[in-house]
Design an enzyme around this catalytic site. Structure first.
Site, PDB file in Angstrom:
ATOM      1  N   HIS A  23       0.133   0.920   4.225  1.00 33.55           N
ATOM      2  CA  HIS A  23      -1.224   1.431   4.049  1.00 33.55           C
ATOM      3  C   HIS A  23      -2.280   0.542   4.692  1.00 33.55           C
ATOM      4  O   HIS A  23      -3.457   0.912   4.732  1.00 33.55           O
ATOM      5  CB  HIS A  23      -1.535   1.592   2.564  1.00 33.55           C
ATOM      6  CG  HIS A  23      -1.560   0.299   1.803  1.00 33.55           C
ATOM      7  ND1 HIS A  23      -0.444  -0.194   1.149  1.00 33.55           N
ATOM      8  CD2 HIS A  23      -2.538  -0.610   1.602  1.00 33.55           C
ATOM      9  CE1 HIS A  23      -0.753  -1.346   0.576  1.00 33.55           C
ATOM     10  NE2 HIS A  23      -2.015  -1.621   0.838  1.00 33.55           N
ATOM     11  N   ASP A  48       6.298   2.053   0.923  1.00 35.42           N
ATOM     12  CA  ASP A  48       4.984   1.702   1.470  1.00 35.42           C
ATOM     13  C   ASP A  48       5.085   0.414   2.278  1.00 35.42           C
ATOM     14  O   ASP A  48       4.324  -0.534   2.065  1.00 35.42           O
ATOM     15  CB  ASP A  48       3.958   1.569   0.342  1.00 35.42           C
ATOM     16  CG  ASP A  48       2.537   1.466   0.881  1.00 35.42           C
ATOM     17  OD1 ASP A  48       2.338   1.784   2.067  1.00 35.42           O
ATOM     18  OD2 ASP A  48       1.645   1.044   0.130  1.00 35.42           O
ATOM     19  N   SER A  94      -3.542  -7.274   0.253  1.00 30.80           N
ATOM     20  CA  SER A  94      -2.296  -6.533   0.434  1.00 30.80           C
ATOM     21  C   SER A  94      -1.465  -7.187   1.529  1.00 30.80           C
ATOM     22  O   SER A  94      -1.949  -7.461   2.628  1.00 30.80           O
ATOM     23  CB  SER A  94      -2.595  -5.081   0.795  1.00 30.80           C
ATOM     24  OG  SER A  94      -1.409  -4.337   0.875  1.00 30.80           O
TER      25      SER A  94
END
Length: 824
Positions: free
Chosen positions: A139, A161, A213
């Site tokens: 993402h 992901d 992230s």
């Protein structure tokens, strides 16, 4: 296995020391002590040298605290005399807290093994070198800030992901090891400690943020345990969403409510060939309240951009300060719109008109029977664009007017119940009907309505036609329009309204035409010898002209209105449009339905008798549980007795919204499987007649054949035994042979001779012969007594092959065919 790194190399920094044998213990002899006085003298000389060679530091004069306090007291009255107050001193900026041991350890490792992911110069996340792979959250948008890593071809996994690729050979020494061993305790990451307990990674709330992230979590040996994807705020702590490894299995741990921690990329909008963040529009135009027409033009130019709704929200909220969210914010978009007049086929008097409450669309996708109606008026908004639940606004000629919401009504064959209203939309529960009417009463007590042909038959939820929701019952899945005025994914198009002609604005005054604007913007055009046209906001007089030579229309480009097919478009503006969200989304929910009273059940031979007591129309259905279900159903409205035949495969009966009832026939027969032979034959004959007849016939044939063979062999043996004695005259047969072969040992006298002999010699024996008929009579009576048993045993030979009509009985026990039950 592509997302599991392998440790094909070793990093020098965190390798344990190689094993070496322990050194042998050697006895070290004590050194000879030096002379004590010589050592003391050397120490004294070195100390004196240090004192003489070192420069004496300059001591700062000590401040006198008492004098300082006295000066402050003297300055205090002087300051009081001054009228101007001094501004408060700014607090000194707090020094940045030094990173702790865990942070320093992670930063040291991260210097080599993680790389920034950038998008348009901004860091949106990180990529990590783990084992032999480069791992980056899927993402996170952007490219890795490394020329070699940016060229790699990544494999994407939407399940985890994650994106991964093989590390270039010359960078393998910079990668970190990984491990699947995760004992509960504390681990390290960029912002401090991470607690692992119960299969979850948590940190103190505030330690992580968007942009983290892709950061790794390390154990105390510097090995990567997991990669951070996001987090979920749980109050004092934040649960991390991570990707980790469990013995060669990739696992994604996602707590409820987790959000991705990639840095949000601002969406750009366009104004006069200049791009700007959609959430921060430029100052001109920056607010709808200051520049309404220009602001709507800017929104129309960016209507197809992803950040349109951010721009819409920012343009309608002019205050730069952060505002508290409330339900009124959902009505904020309606201040840029207005109600309108549209064509209605039936305005209540049997003729069509341009109605202020025209029906645009009627939706009935909800399975609970709720209707979602779109009308031309707006509910919950006043004429001053403020939010007011008690009002609605409609278009009265060219000017919006207010009316009370209490006067709003919806009906089909009977009045409907309005369950929700907002803007152009109404939620209502209506009875069955062929037309739908929406209307209201204005402040002058005049009723306005619009009727459309619409067939409405509310669907039945479940299997009972009830009128109101019960307090207790059964929950079934259904769909409804959620009564929420928050923005949804649905949207409607709006556009600039066209100019509205109005002849009442023109009046004739002694050869001149006067245009009265009534505080409106009017566009006029007159053909009085020459072209005379323009746009005015004040009254104007056209000399030497007539009313028939002029045309006037009210124009208003400060508001949008719904892009209705019942209203003409503004030809000058073309296809320019805007969009707004609409309330009341369709959602899947559960509906409470009643449960019918359990029927009274009576069991019979191969049948079930059910006495039903419906409180309202209730559906009864039943089917066979064999290959052919033979499904039957009927609506029961009154008390009724139903007789249902139970087939061999079983019967399933469903009454209302109750759970299905299941019945099976219980097979039974006369006789017993463990009794006398005739009882065994009778028992199996009633259950399996054909097979029983075949088995008994074959067994009887074999038995008779064996008996016949035995009798024949005995007769042959007897004949062979007695033949020699028959051929010999006057031969005497031995007693044992005569007993076995049933022959006389010698030739006997006739009965007459024997009787004469007994009369002369043994008269008692002679009279005993008279008892022979009595014995025969006794034997005959006993045979007649046992004759019924023999006849019952052989009765199966005269029976048909079908089963006995009394051989099946019905039993049920908790709808379980394997559970035993008593035969009825």
């Amino acid at each position: 296995m592509e997302f599991i790194p392998t440790q094909t190399f070793y990093n020098r920094r965190y390798q344990p020391r190689p094993w070496t044998p322990r050194p042998t213990i050697q006895v070290i002899r004590p050194r000879p002590r030096p002379q004590r006085q010589a050592g003391q003298l050397a120490q004294l000389i070195s100390a004196v040298n240090k004192l003489t060679m070192r420069a004496v530091p300059q001591q700062k004069p000590r401040k006198n605290r008492k004098n300082k306090k006295q000066k402050q007291k003297q300055q205090a009255p002087q300051n009081n005399t001054n009228q101007k107050k001094q501004p408060p001193k700014k607090k000194p900026a707090q020094k940045k807290k030094k990173p702790g041991r865990r942070e320093r350890m992670c930063m040291k490792i991260e210097n080599d093994c993680i790389f920034e992911v950038k998008h348009e110069g901004k860091v949106t996340g990180y990529a990590c070198l783990v084992g032999d792979k480069v791992m980056k959250p899927a993402h996170v948008k952007g490219t890795i800030d490394n020329a070699d890593l940016a060229k790699l071809a990544f494999k994407r996994s939407s399940k985890y992901d994650l994106e991964c690729a093989q590390i270039p050979v010359h960078m393998k020494s910079d990668a970190s090891k990984f491990t699947h061993e995760k004992p509960e305790g504390y681990y390290n990451w960029h912002h401090g400690a991470v607690q692992y307990s119960g299969g979850r990674f948590t940190i103190p709330t505030g330690a992580g943020k968007p942009g983290d992230s892709g950061r790794p979590i390390f154990d105390n040996k510097g090995r990567v345990v997991a990669i951070v994807l996001g987090g979920a705020n749980e109050g004092a702590r934040t649960a991390l969403s991570v990707v980790t490894w469990n013995k060669d299995i990739v696992t994604k741990i996602t707590p409820e409510g987790a959000e991705e921690w990639s840095l949000a990329i601002p969406v750009m909008c366009l104004l006069a060939n200049t791009t700007f963040p959609c959430s921060q529009p430029p100052c001109i135009p920056c607010c709808y309240e200051k520049e309404p027409e220009e602001t709507l033009r800017m929104l129309e130019d960016n209507v197809m951009r992803p950040g349109y709704y951010q721009l819409l929200q920012a343009s309608l909220t002019c205050s730069p300060h952060r505002q508290r969210r409330s339900t009124k914010d959902n009505f904020n978009v309606y201040k840029a719109t207005r109600p309108y007049l549209a064509h209605c086929p039936d305005c209540g008097e049997g003729h069509s008109c341009h109605s202020p409450v025209a029906l645009e669309r009627i939706r009935n996708e909800a399975t609970d029977g709720t209707l979602k109606i779109q009308v031309s008026l707006q509910i919950g908004i006043g004429t001053d664009d403020s939010h007011d639940w008690t009002k609605l606004r409609y278009m009265d000629n060219h000017i919006p007017a207010d009316a009370g919401r209490a006067g709003l009504f919806v009906r089909t064959s009977a009045p409907c119940t309005i369950t929700g209203t907002m803007g152009h939309f109404i939620l209502a529960r209506c009875p069955k009907g062929e037309t739908l009417t929406v209307g209201f009463t204005d402040s002058r007590k005049i009723s306005h309505s619009c009727t459309h042909p619409f067939h409405h038959d509310p669907p039945v939820i479940g299997r009972e036609k009830f009128h109101s929701r019960p307090q207790h019952g059964k929950e079934l899945p259904c769909s409804t329009y959620v009564q929420s005025n928050a923005a949804t994914a649905e949207e409607i198009e709006v556009h600039m309204p066209p100019d509205t002609p109005d002849r009442t604005l023109l009046s004739q005054q002694s050869g001149n035409v006067k245009i009265t604007v009534n505080s409106q913007t009017v566009r006029y055009k007159c053909n009085c010898g020459g072209s005379n046209e323009g746009l005015i906001t004040t009254d104007k007089v056209i000399n030497n002209c007539k009313v028939d030579q002029c045309h006037a229309a009210v124009t208003n480009h400060k508001k949008w209105q719904y892009n209705s097919p019942l209203v003409p478009r503004n030809a000058e503006l073309g296809d320019r449009k805007g969009k707004i969200h609409i309330p009341f989304p369709l959602a899947n929910v559960t509906c409470m339905v009643p449960k019918a009273r359990n029927p009274t059940v009576t069991y019979g031979k191969n049948q079930v008798i059910m006495l039903l007591y419906p409180d309202h129309p209730t559906l009864l259905s039943y089917r066979s549980m064999g290959e052919e279900p033979n499904y039957q159903e009927e609506w029961v409205t009154h008390k009724k007795e139903v007789v249902l035949t139970v087939p061999t495969e079983g019967l399933e009966v469903t009454w209302g919204n109750n759970e299905p009832y299941k019945y099976w026939p219980q097979l039974s027969a006369n006789g017993t499987a463990h009794g006398h032979p005739h009882e065994i034959i009778l028992y199996y004959y009633e259950l399996y007649p054909t097979m029983t007849v075949v088995v008994v016939s074959v067994a009887s044939f074999i038995l008779l054949s064996m008996v016949g063979m035995a009798v024949g062999m005995c007769m042959c043996a007897r004949r062979r035994c007695i033949t020699p004695y028959e051929l010999t005259p006057g031969a005497t047969v031995p007693f044992l042979l005569s007993l076995i072969c049933c022959i006389r040992t010698a030739k006997a006298a006739t009965y007459q001779e024997a009787a004469v002999y007994l009369w002369n010699e043994q008269q008692p024996l002679f009279w005993l012969q008279a008892l022979i008929p009595l014995a025969a009579l006794i034997v005959l009576c006993n045979c007649l007594r046992l004759l019924p048993c023999c006849c019952k045993t052989l009765a199966f030979l005269s029976r048909n092959e079908h089963r006995c009509p009394h051989c099946e009985r019905v039993r049920t026990r908790n709808s379980d065919p394997e559970h035993g039950g008593s035969t009825v």
